[in-house]
Design a protein around this motif. Structure first.
Motif, PDB file in Angstrom:
ATOM      1  N   ASN B  14       0.820  -1.212   0.000  1.00  0.00           N
ATOM      2  CA  ASN B  14       0.000   0.000   0.000  1.00  0.00           C
ATOM      3  C   ASN B  14       0.853   1.260   0.000  1.00  0.00           C
ATOM      4  O   ASN B  14       0.414   2.318  -0.423  1.00  0.00           O
ATOM      5  N   ASN B  15       2.052   1.113   0.508  1.00  0.00           N
ATOM      6  CA  ASN B  15       2.912   2.268   0.686  1.00  0.00           C
ATOM      7  C   ASN B  15       3.876   2.470  -0.480  1.00  0.00           C
ATOM      8  O   ASN B  15       4.867   3.167  -0.350  1.00  0.00           O
ATOM      9  N   VAL B  16       3.575   1.795  -1.603  1.00  0.00           N
ATOM     10  CA  VAL B  16       4.486   1.853  -2.746  1.00  0.00           C
ATOM     11  C   VAL B  16       3.743   2.370  -3.979  1.00  0.00           C
ATOM     12  O   VAL B  16       2.667   1.887  -4.303  1.00  0.00           O
ATOM     13  N   MET B  17       4.317   3.360  -4.638  1.00  0.00           N
ATOM     14  CA  MET B  17       3.796   3.803  -5.928  1.00  0.00           C
ATOM     15  C   MET B  17       4.786   3.368  -7.005  1.00  0.00           C
ATOM     16  O   MET B  17       5.859   2.849  -6.702  1.00  0.00           O
ATOM     17  N   ALA B  18       4.400   3.552  -8.250  1.00  0.00           N
ATOM     18  CA  ALA B  18       5.320   3.162  -9.318  1.00  0.00           C
ATOM     19  C   ALA B  18       5.286   4.168 -10.448  1.00  0.00           C
ATOM     20  O   ALA B  18       4.273   4.827 -10.686  1.00  0.00           O
ATOM     21  N   ILE B  19       6.419   4.288 -11.106  1.00  0.00           N
ATOM     22  CA  ILE B  19       6.502   5.127 -12.302  1.00  0.00           C
ATOM     23  C   ILE B  19       7.090   4.271 -13.412  1.00  0.00           C
ATOM     24  O   ILE B  19       8.148   3.660 -13.236  1.00  0.00           O
ATOM     25  N   ILE B  20       6.379   4.163 -14.506  1.00  0.00           N
ATOM     26  CA  ILE B  20       6.920   3.443 -15.656  1.00  0.00           C
ATOM     27  C   ILE B  20       7.447   4.480 -16.635  1.00  0.00           C
ATOM     28  O   ILE B  20       6.717   5.362 -17.090  1.00  0.00           O
ATOM     29  N   ASN B  21       8.725   4.369 -16.890  1.00  0.00           N
ATOM     30  CA  ASN B  21       9.428   5.382 -17.673  1.00  0.00           C
ATOM     31  C   ASN B  21       9.422   5.000 -19.149  1.00  0.00           C
ATOM     32  O   ASN B  21      10.139   4.104 -19.577  1.00  0.00           O
ATOM     33  N   ASN B  22       8.590   5.693 -19.925  1.00  0.00           N
ATOM     34  CA  ASN B  22       8.525   5.419 -21.357  1.00  0.00           C
ATOM     35  C   ASN B  22       9.361   6.394 -22.172  1.00  0.00           C
ATOM     36  O   ASN B  22       9.304   6.381 -23.396  1.00  0.00           O
ATOM     37  N   ALA B  23      10.102   7.249 -21.483  1.00  0.00           N
ATOM     38  CA  ALA B  23      10.929   8.214 -22.192  1.00  0.00           C
ATOM     39  C   ALA B  23      12.277   7.570 -22.507  1.00  0.00           C
ATOM     40  O   ALA B  23      13.297   7.902 -21.924  1.00  0.00           O
ATOM     41  N   LEU B  24      12.232   6.587 -23.402  1.00  0.00           N
ATOM     42  CA  LEU B  24      13.436   5.840 -23.714  1.00  0.00           C
ATOM     43  C   LEU B  24      13.727   5.954 -25.194  1.00  0.00           C
ATOM     44  O   LEU B  24      12.820   6.171 -25.992  1.00  0.00           O
ATOM     45  N   ASP B  25      14.974   5.725 -25.549  1.00  0.00           N
ATOM     46  CA  ASP B  25      15.307   5.667 -26.957  1.00  0.00           C
ATOM     47  C   ASP B  25      14.724   4.370 -27.520  1.00  0.00           C
ATOM     48  O   ASP B  25      14.955   3.294 -27.005  1.00  0.00           O
ATOM     49  N   GLU B  26      13.916   4.495 -28.568  1.00  0.00           N
ATOM     50  CA  GLU B  26      13.259   3.308 -29.097  1.00  0.00           C
ATOM     51  C   GLU B  26      13.588   3.088 -30.561  1.00  0.00           C
ATOM     52  O   GLU B  26      13.025   2.229 -31.214  1.00  0.00           O
ATOM     53  N   SER B  27      14.522   3.880 -31.056  1.00  0.00           N
ATOM     54  CA  SER B  27      14.816   3.845 -32.487  1.00  0.00           C
ATOM     55  C   SER B  27      15.328   2.478 -32.937  1.00  0.00           C
ATOM     56  O   SER B  27      15.204   2.111 -34.093  1.00  0.00           O
ATOM     57  N   PHE B  28      15.873   1.712 -31.979  1.00  0.00           N
ATOM     58  CA  PHE B  28      16.449   0.407 -32.351  1.00  0.00           C
ATOM     59  C   PHE B  28      15.394  -0.546 -32.909  1.00  0.00           C
ATOM     60  O   PHE B  28      15.709  -1.492 -33.595  1.00  0.00           O
ATOM     61  N   LEU B  29      14.135  -0.309 -32.577  1.00  0.00           N
ATOM     62  CA  LEU B  29      13.105  -1.206 -33.109  1.00  0.00           C
ATOM     63  C   LEU B  29      12.636  -0.763 -34.493  1.00  0.00           C
ATOM     64  O   LEU B  29      11.696  -1.309 -35.050  1.00  0.00           O
TER      65      LEU B  29
END
Lengths: 396, 383
Positions: B14-29
């Motif tokens: 309950n005391n944990v939040m999360a951040i999913i970081n989508n600000a990544l370099d994706e050009s490799f795909l």
């Protein structure tokens, strides 16, 4: 509450006695169908696809599974600010309460619900038929004909007319006579159990019947419709020419599944213009192993196929082990068919374990006729190793 | 059904939040991310990459998740909606979309993903959880965070990084590698090193106190540092207690086309899909109400993973089929990944191919890539 043009009342209280062990724990509309669905998904999806957003579901027999399945109605996009889906079980009032005596009594006991929505028309549906139908078209027809009551009908083979309620019509499709399961039918238009009533009239007849006839069975077919006929209300038959199947018996339930197979299935479930919605069980993709042999079958997600599956319908979570063979059968959710087991012409319930080298529906009784006999295994059964369950037997 | 999988003795999240970081370099795909972000790249017959971290969090009992966005996020937003499929449409907490505020300031060039954190600092501050898990969508695994979190708290770490020791260090993909001492303290960490790499790789799940995250962001930005992994994490290895937590089940790092292709086909191994789909709770995804898959007369399908809504008449081997794929009679598909609603015409031949969504292969066409260089056909192309 804003006024609604048409509200659907879905009769879902039936026990479905003729489905035997398949309805041991659940109401008939909750019976699984078509690898993914339950029977009630068909009328509910038809409602959504027809633009009907207020649906009352009348429950009675073993409603628990059905209630939790319907939930907020969001699976069918029926979680609405106004209306949406409402489960309507029998309830107690000041003067006591009672079970729904019959189809019409179920509507009568929920007059308050209908009055809240104050519709022009009421669509009465049953929860145990398989079909894709646009009720909006039927409503247009009802209005065009200036009908008081429209009844959905399908053409059935003449030799089966004795199983149905038959509508005799004139050239204008006006119903002039109603024959319940006739020996000598004059027509082959069978009632689908789908009615559109002008609410004002229906309301009046329901109240009259309840107040004047204490012993009434409260049934549309036996009480309300004959009375309306006698009063010469305008009845019209709306002919539906798509696939329609009453899955009230083991044989028709099995046959309806076979109708999903083949090159051009009689009932196409993959039609994206008329999606049948369901409470999507979240499962991983289906896996076919290197040794799997699959032909002419409909298979849902979460299945693992290592053996042979032919002309069959497999629900989610079914496992078919190596060297197991499933043919011409319907396997309900989460059932496991172990190595070497063979199943043919059968309906196998949920969470069944068929231990290895068992045979189900493979061999006939000595004196049995050549007629096709469906073997049925009820939910949660364990079929011991190397057992031999002969064609036509029911376990459960 | 969607409540977190109960775990005896598990930590309370309950005391944990999360951040999913989508600000990544994706050009490799390459072609696969031409119109979508990395997070919404389809994976494993019926999922998108984001489904894995998101489901892991929900299954572990985390109910406040922020998604940091950077570019091309229309398809991701479409997929995620209000988070209903992950049971994250909540009155309190739930799913938060964190858009890149800085894109509206044309005079400021993009400097790095810490800028995305900074432009959403209010969300982080306002959340009432004490701890935060930061993850990224390019690692596919089924991780239960409760054990790692318990370890983090009991061990009084400043930062805990979930890592995996590789059996095979693949040269066709890139890793963030770590080196630990005997007590799992992280003594070195490198992003995509060309030499001197280690066998342990970061699974890019970082656990820390929210206050520490805020301090680090402030500290980095005030020094002109903008990279979360390189500056915020690696830059602090010396003066913070940064420990690793080993993860032993299946994990795939999607950092190259080849890695993407191989990881998809790897799912055909029963031990891999069992690890990924059947342990630690289900992977949720947006439901599409597809009908079950129809295997027609004369089909020959072996060693495949298929989603619902497919109609298969031809031959399909060692392949992954997404929802609503149609395979006409006489078509042959081998070692390929066929995405949603693609259609393969009669007698066509596909080998080592990735078809993006809605591709149509006309009759009798033959396409062949190499096992180490699959041929990619872009979305909605007609071949």
């Amino acid at each position: 509450m804003p006024k609604e043009e048409m509200v659907a009342m879905l009769l879902a209280g039936g026990k479905g006695t003729r489905l035997g062990v398949l309805t041991n724990n659940i109401a008939k509309p909750a019976v699984p169908f078509g690898a993914e669905y339950r029977l009630i998904d068909f009328p509910l999806s038809n409602c959504t696809n027809s633009g009907i957003t207020t649906v009352g579901v009348l429950t009675q027999y073993k409603p628990l599974v059905l209630n939790s399945y319907i939930g907020s109605g969001s699976s069918w996009d029926l979680d609405r600010h106004n209306g949406g889906v409402t489960v309507l079980p029998p309830y107690v009032r000041e003067g006591g309460g009672s079970w729904y005596k019959g189809t019409a009594d179920a509507i009568y006991q929920n007059i308050e619900f209908l009055d809240i929505h104050d519709p022009e028309y009421v669509l009465v549906l049953s929860g145990d038929h398989i079909y894709k139908m646009d009720y909006a078209e039927m409503l247009n027809y009802h209005k065009e004909k200036n009908a008081d009551i429209s009844i959905g009908v399908v053409e059935v083979p003449w030799k089966e007319t004795h199983r149905f309620g038959i509508m005799n019509t004139n050239q204008d499709q006006k119903i002039i006579e109603f024959q319940e399961k006739p020996e000598n039918a004059k027509n082959n238009l069978a009632s689908m159990g789908i009615y559109i009533f002008n609410w004002e009239y229906l309301r009046k007849y329901l109240i009259e019947e309840a107040e004047e006839n204490e012993d009434s069975a409260g049934d549309f077919g036996h009480n309300i419709i004959p009375k309306m006929m006698a009063d010469e209300l305008n009845f019209y038959a709306y002919t539906f020419d798509g696939y329609w199947k009453d899955v009230g018996t083991i044989e028709s339930y099995w046959q309806a599944h076979m109708d999903l197979l083949g090159e051009e299935p009689d009932l196409e479930l993959q039609d994206r213009n008329w999606i049948i919605y369901s409470v999507n069980p979240n499962r991983p993709p289906q896996y076919l192993s290197e040794d799997a042999v699959v032909d002419n079958s409909m298979i849902n997600k979460g299945t693992q196929i290592m053996g042979t599956v032919k002309n069959s319908v497999l629900f989610f979570g079914v496992k078919v082990a190596q060297d197991a063979v499933v043919e011409d059968s319907v396997i309900l959710p989460n059932t496991r068919v172990n190595t070497g087991a063979k199943i043919k012409n059968s309906i196998v319930g949920r969470n069944v374990i068929v231990e290895k080298d068992s045979k189900i529906g493979i061999e006939k009784e000595k004196e049995a006729s050549d007629e096709l006999k469906i073997t049925v295994i009820g939910d949660d059964e364990v079929i011991p190793e190397a057992s031999n369950i002969k064609a036509g037997m029911v376990v459960g | 059904m969607m409540t977190p999988v109960y775990k005896k003795g598990g930590a309370n999240m309950n005391n944990v939040m999360a951040i999913i970081n989508n600000a990544l370099d994706e050009s490799f795909l390459d072609k696969l991310t031409g119109h979508r972000s990395l997070a919404s790249v389809p994976f494993g017959a019926r999922y998108r990459l984001i489904d894995f971290p998101l489901s892991n969090l929900v299954n572990s009992g985390v109910t406040n998740v922020g998604l940091l966005l950077q570019t091309k996020y229309r398809s991701l937003m479409d997929h995620i909606g209000f988070g209903k499929a992950w049971d994250l449409d909540r009155k309190r907490n739930g799913l938060f979309i964190l858009p890149p505020a800085h894109i509206y300031q044309a005079n400021r060039a993009y400097k790095g993903d810490l800028q995305n954190f900074a432009s959403n600092i209010d969300y982080i501050k306002r959340s009432n959880q004490e701890y935060v898990i930061i993850g990224s969508p390019n690692v596919v695994a089924n991780i239960d965070y409760r054990d790692a979190f318990k370890y983090h708290v009991e061990h009084e770490n400043d930062i805990t990084i979930i890592y995996r020791e590789l059996d095979v260090f693949r040269r066709d993909t890139t890793y963030t590698v770590i080196n630990t001492d005997d007590n799992d303290r992280i003594i070195d960490m490198k992003v995509d090193p060309k030499k001197n790499f280690y066998k342990k790789i970061s699974l890019q799940r970082y656990i820390m106190k929210k206050e520490l995250l805020l301090d680090i962001i402030d500290d980095c930005i005030s020094k002109g540092e903008w990279d979360f992994v390189k500056n915020a994490i690696i830059g602090n290895l010396d003066h913070l207690k940064v420990y690793g937590y080993p993860f032993h089940s299946y994990a795939a790092v999607i950092n190259s086309i080849n890695g993407y292709y191989k990881s998809n086909l790897e799912l055909l191994k029963p031990n891999v899909w069992q690890d990924l789909f059947l342990k630690n709770g289900p992977i949720f995804t947006k439901p599409k109400d597809e009908a079950p898959t129809a295997y027609k007369n004369g089909v020959n399908a072996r060693n495949i993973l298929a989603a619902n809504g497919c109609s298969i008449k031809g031959e399909v081997k060692n392949s992954v089929l997404f929802r609503g794929v149609k395979v006409h009679p006489g078509a042959v598909i081998k070692n390929s990944i066929i995405m949603q609603k693609s259609e393969i015409g009669a007698n066509a031949y596909l080998e080592n191919v990735i078809l993006d969504k809605g591709v149509q292969i006309t009759s009798n066409k033959s396409l062949k890539g190499d096992t180490n260089l699959p041929m990619i056909i872009a979305k909605n192309a007609i071949v």
